[in-house]
Design an enzyme around this catalytic site. Structure first.
Site, PDB file in Angstrom:
ATOM      1  N   CYS A  74    -136.754 -50.588  12.557  1.00  0.00           N
ATOM      2  CA  CYS A  74    -137.054 -49.154  12.541  1.00  0.00           C
ATOM      3  C   CYS A  74    -138.215 -48.853  13.484  1.00  0.00           C
ATOM      4  O   CYS A  74    -139.149 -48.152  13.144  1.00  0.00           O
ATOM      5  CB  CYS A  74    -137.287 -48.640  11.125  1.00  0.00           C
ATOM      6  SG  CYS A  74    -138.505 -49.548  10.195  1.00  0.00           S
ATOM      7  N   GLY A 122    -134.189 -52.928  -0.676  1.00  0.00           N
ATOM      8  CA  GLY A 122    -132.807 -53.014  -1.125  1.00  0.00           C
ATOM      9  C   GLY A 122    -131.875 -51.872  -0.752  1.00  0.00           C
ATOM     10  O   GLY A 122    -130.735 -51.857  -1.214  1.00  0.00           O
ATOM     11  N   ASP A 156    -132.316 -57.405   9.054  1.00  0.00           N
ATOM     12  CA  ASP A 156    -133.071 -56.142   9.120  1.00  0.00           C
ATOM     13  C   ASP A 156    -134.552 -56.514   9.055  1.00  0.00           C
ATOM     14  O   ASP A 156    -135.145 -56.543   7.980  1.00  0.00           O
ATOM     15  CB  ASP A 156    -132.650 -55.272   7.930  1.00  0.00           C
ATOM     16  CG  ASP A 156    -133.283 -53.893   7.975  1.00  0.00           C
ATOM     17  OD1 ASP A 156    -133.416 -53.334   9.076  1.00  0.00           O
ATOM     18  OD2 ASP A 156    -133.645 -53.377   6.902  1.00  0.00           O
TER      19      ASP A 156
END
Ligand code: SAM
Length: 388
Positions: A314, A189, A259
């Site tokens: 990432c 989150g 994401d």
């Protein structure tokens, strides 16, 4: 017949060690002489940013952070950008944003280039940075760590600690007042919280396939956002397989954040727990680019025509970054008749080049490289606009 005794004789290798071996092979070739310093940074302690919670006693929080020597890198860039004035070229106008139609990663022919991008980027400045996102970091080379956030008088935490570079995808999404926003892979989150800090989302759908991680997301929102700003009509939390979202709600959202799950390079080098390089997770790891492509495609379908999608990871892996963007754009065109074009993020990277170390020479997005003096990232981000 002699039985092979692999289980007993093959030397066991830890997941973190395997990750390092694979990274040395792949990133060693990809980054050449840049790899050893990036490798050293990945293996060293990561730096954090403190995302200020505007729903807490923010002024006190900000004063406390500044007293410790941290500065707000977002608002500092915002002020610099405003001071530059209209029509002044910002840094990094180099890339020509183009329609992505072919996957050079997969060996297919390159697409035709479209003429220049959206009007707001033509002068090379980033169109807008939310004045409400405040993220504090310690200066380059300063490895002071933030103290854990404390609850204020109402019980809300003053800041959320995260990799400061993971605020960039939220800034790049450029949420404007009244937008409907989908955060397709939202848990735990951090970025959902940053999206809510903009106070610009009219409606926000936050989704994550994992039930337990969705529960963590709920917990985070409860610790930071008063219920009145997080009621069900404003923030919808779901736990669907994001790949199916495009079938559920098409052409709906002004902004979509995708994401995706990835090899989480930093985590994979340092933590045995939940490591995607575990032998038992080999297939899952190998299937990541496919999953990422399907999630991005679902995000593109969920965006309204003219709406924008921000893809982020990432990892340093081009197979999970630029190749996924190219493949999803190709599938969107061929299978759904949807065109997307890349919005140039070089102006955004230019605004933050004093804080983050950006990789050179990417064709579509931007990549924050870990650096010993600014040990954030890796974070890859690519902004797409749905043309039709
Ligand atoms: N955006 C989050 C944040 O800022 O805190 C981090 C997201 S994490 C990189 C990727 C997430 O994707 C994980 O929480 C994982 O549970 C979720 N995920 C994996 N497969 C998914 C799927 N098929 N649909 C939706 N979410 C999925």
């Amino acid at each position: 017949r002699v039985k092979k005794k692999w289980a007993a004789t093959q030397p066991k290798i830890s997941s973190t060690r395997l990750a390092l071996q694979i990274f040395d092979m792949t990133y060693g070739t990809q980054f050449a002489e840049q790899w050893p310093p990036v490798r050293a940074s990945l293996l060293s302690e990561q730096k954090y940013g403190a995302l200020v919670n505007n729903f807490s006693t923010a002024q006190e929080v900000v004063a406390g952070l500044e007293q410790q020597g941290a500065f707000d890198f977002v608002q500092e860039a915002f002020r610099r950008d405003c001071a530059a004035g209209p029509g002044v070229d910002g840094p990094g106008t180099s890339r020509d944003p183009s329609v992505v139609a072919g996957p050079p990663c997969a060996g297919a022919p390159e697409s035709d280039s479209e003429p220049q991008s959206s009007g707001s980027l033509q002068d090379g400045r980033f169109p807008s940075l939310s004045p409400n996102i405040k993220c504090y970091v310690f200066p380059k080379g300063d490895i002071t760590r933030f103290r854990p956030a404390r609850p204020d008088r109402s019980g809300f935490l003053g800041y959320y600690l995260l990799d400061a570079a993971s605020v960039l995808p939220v800034l790049a999404l450029d949420v404007q007042e009244g937008h409907t926003v989908l955060d397709l892979c939202a848990a735990p989150g951090g970025k959902t919280l940053a999206l809510l800090q903009t106070q610009a989302c009219w409606r926000l759908a936050a989704n994550d396939a994992s039930g337990s991680r969705t529960a963590r997301l709920r917990g985070v929102l409860q610790s930071y956002i008063p219920r009145v700003h997080c009621s069900e009509d404003k923030v919808r939390i779901t736990s669907f397989d994001g790949r199916k979202w495009g079938e559920l709600e098409r052409e709906t959202f002004d902004r979509v954040l995708v994401d995706v799950p990835c090899t989480t390079d930093r985590h994979s080098l340092l933590e045995e727990d939940n490591n995607i390089f575990k032998k038992s997770r080999t297939k899952e790891r190998q299937r990541l680019p496919q999953l990422q492509t399907e999630l991005l495609l679902a995000g593109i379908r969920a965006a309204r025509p003219g709406g924008e999608v921000l893809y982020s990871t990432c990892t340093l892996s081009p197979l999970q970054n630029e190749c996924v963007v190219e493949r999803a754009a190709q599938l969107a065109q061929e299978e759904l008749g949807i065109s997307v074009r890349v919005v140039d993020l070089a102006p955004l990277a230019g605004l933050f080049r004093d804080v983050f170390h950006f990789a050179q020479g990417l064709r579509l997005g931007e990549l924050v490289l870990p650096h010993l003096a600014a040990n954030f990232g890796p974070i890859y981000l690519c902004r797409l606009q749905r043309v039709g």
